[in-house]
Write a protein that holds these residues in place. Structure first.
Motif, mmCIF file in Angstrom:
data_model
loop_
_atom_site.group_PDB
_atom_site.id
_atom_site.type_symbol
_atom_site.label_atom_id
_atom_site.label_comp_id
_atom_site.label_asym_id
_atom_site.label_seq_id
_atom_site.Cartn_x
_atom_site.Cartn_y
_atom_site.Cartn_z
ATOM 1 N N LEU A 33 37.723 42.906 119.407
ATOM 2 C CA LEU A 33 37.280 42.550 118.053
ATOM 3 C C LEU A 33 38.372 41.766 117.324
ATOM 4 N N MET A 34 39.625 42.203 117.471
ATOM 5 C CA MET A 34 40.732 41.474 116.836
ATOM 6 C C MET A 34 40.860 40.072 117.430
ATOM 7 N N GLN A 35 40.641 39.940 118.738
ATOM 8 C CA GLN A 35 40.697 38.618 119.377
ATOM 9 C C GLN A 35 39.533 37.752 118.911
ATOM 10 N N HIS A 36 38.393 38.375 118.631
ATOM 11 C CA HIS A 36 37.236 37.628 118.130
ATOM 12 C C HIS A 36 37.500 37.122 116.711
ATOM 13 N N VAL A 37 38.068 37.976 115.866
ATOM 14 C CA VAL A 37 38.361 37.582 114.483
ATOM 15 C C VAL A 37 39.455 36.518 114.474
ATOM 16 N N ASN A 38 40.476 36.695 115.284
ATOM 17 C CA ASN A 38 41.610 35.782 115.424
ATOM 18 C C ASN A 38 42.457 35.722 114.149
ATOM 19 N N PHE A 39 41.905 35.190 113.055
ATOM 20 C CA PHE A 39 42.588 35.205 111.761
ATOM 21 C C PHE A 39 41.619 35.798 110.750
ATOM 22 N N GLY A 40 42.018 36.888 110.121
ATOM 23 C CA GLY A 40 41.142 37.519 109.138
ATOM 24 C C GLY A 40 41.536 38.965 108.953
ATOM 25 N N ILE A 64 38.954 30.948 107.632
ATOM 26 C CA ILE A 64 38.528 29.681 108.230
ATOM 27 C C ILE A 64 39.463 28.573 107.748
ATOM 28 N N LYS A 65 40.079 27.877 108.694
ATOM 29 C CA LYS A 65 40.972 26.764 108.359
ATOM 30 C C LYS A 65 40.253 25.464 108.678
ATOM 31 N N PHE A 66 40.135 24.594 107.697
ATOM 32 C CA PHE A 66 39.515 23.300 107.930
ATOM 33 C C PHE A 66 40.403 22.472 108.863
ATOM 34 N N GLY A 67 39.814 21.951 109.903
ATOM 35 C CA GLY A 67 40.559 21.172 110.889
ATOM 36 C C GLY A 67 41.331 22.039 111.871
ATOM 37 N N GLY A 68 41.196 23.355 111.747
ATOM 38 C CA GLY A 68 41.929 24.259 112.628
ATOM 39 C C GLY A 68 41.037 24.827 113.716
ATOM 40 N N ASP A 69 41.643 25.569 114.605
ATOM 41 C CA ASP A 69 40.908 26.242 115.675
ATOM 42 C C ASP A 69 40.453 27.590 115.140
ATOM 43 N N ASN A 70 39.165 27.716 114.825
ATOM 44 C CA ASN A 70 38.643 28.918 114.196
ATOM 45 C C ASN A 70 37.889 29.834 115.149
ATOM 46 N N GLY A 71 37.927 29.557 116.403
ATOM 47 C CA GLY A 71 37.218 30.367 117.373
ATOM 48 C C GLY A 71 38.005 31.589 117.792
ATOM 49 N N PRO A 72 37.414 32.395 118.659
ATOM 50 C CA PRO A 72 38.122 33.571 119.164
ATOM 51 C C PRO A 72 39.285 33.170 120.071
ATOM 52 N N ARG A 73 40.179 34.105 120.310
ATOM 53 C CA ARG A 73 41.317 33.883 121.197
ATOM 54 C C ARG A 73 40.817 33.650 122.623
ATOM 55 N N LEU A 111 46.119 39.342 116.684
ATOM 56 C CA LEU A 111 46.978 40.527 116.737
ATOM 57 C C LEU A 111 47.040 41.205 115.383
ATOM 58 N N PRO A 112 47.220 42.527 115.376
ATOM 59 C CA PRO A 112 47.398 43.193 114.081
ATOM 60 C C PRO A 112 48.683 42.708 113.441
ATOM 61 N N PHE A 113 48.593 42.329 112.164
ATOM 62 C CA PHE A 113 49.765 41.805 111.451
ATOM 63 C C PHE A 113 50.307 42.838 110.466
ATOM 64 N N ARG A 114 49.396 43.436 109.671
ATOM 65 C CA ARG A 114 49.767 44.502 108.757
ATOM 66 C C ARG A 114 48.518 45.272 108.400
ATOM 67 N N MET A 115 48.715 46.464 107.841
ATOM 68 C CA MET A 115 47.551 47.241 107.449
ATOM 69 C C MET A 115 47.850 47.998 106.177
ATOM 70 N N VAL A 116 46.770 48.359 105.497
ATOM 71 C CA VAL A 116 46.854 49.144 104.279
ATOM 72 C C VAL A 116 46.117 50.440 104.559
ATOM 73 N N VAL A 117 46.812 51.545 104.329
ATOM 74 C CA VAL A 117 46.251 52.869 104.586
ATOM 75 C C VAL A 117 46.439 53.711 103.333
ATOM 76 N N THR A 118 45.390 54.334 102.878
ATOM 77 C CA THR A 118 45.485 55.236 101.740
ATOM 78 C C THR A 118 45.625 56.655 102.255
ATOM 79 N N GLU A 119 46.660 57.319 101.793
ATOM 80 C CA GLU A 119 46.866 58.711 102.187
ATOM 81 C C GLU A 119 46.256 59.611 101.126
#
Length: 122
Positions: A33-40, A64-73, A111-119
């Motif tokens: 799923l992360m590879q499918h999202v790629n950026f997001g 979505i980046k205009f002129g960029g590669d927006n497909g999956p990894r 790839l996971p870059f960062r996350m927000v978790v509520t404790e």
């Protein structure tokens, strides 16, 4: 000052040899799923017994980046490969919390870059 490079295998995370095929089916699904999202980002990702759960499905947002590669990894179709450190750290966090909800998981280059978790206080 001379600094020598570590020998192969030294200084690496002990789980750096983990591969896609070594993951549970749910973790493999999250990896793809992360590879499918790629950026997001994924929002509302539930973790139960250390594995991601997809019922309910997390909300997916795509950058979505205009002129960029927006497909999956390209790696999404690979049967097996060694996991990147970011993925190993994400699943180590799942092992640590066991049960919870990841409010936001930001994804860059599949790839996971960062996350927000509520404790929630006990």
């Amino acid at each position: 000052m001379v600094v020598s490079a570590p020998a192969p295998g030294e200084g690496r995370h002990p789980n750096s040899r983990l591969s896609k095929q070594g993951l549970s089916p749910c973790r493999r699904q999250l990896l793809e799923l992360m590879q499918h999202v790629n950026f997001g980002r994924l929002e509302g990702l539930t973790v139960v017994d250390g594995d991601p759960v997809f019922d309910p499905a997390p909300r997916k947002q795509f950058d979505i980046k205009f002129g960029g590669d927006n497909g999956p990894r390209a790696e999404i179709s690979a049967a097996d490969f060694l996991l990147k450190q970011q993925v190993i750290e994400l699943f180590a966090f799942f092992d640590q919390i066991q049960n919870g909800v990841i409010d936001v998981l930001e994804i860059k280059h599949g790839l996971p870059f960062r996350m927000v978790v509520t404790e929630v206080p006990a």
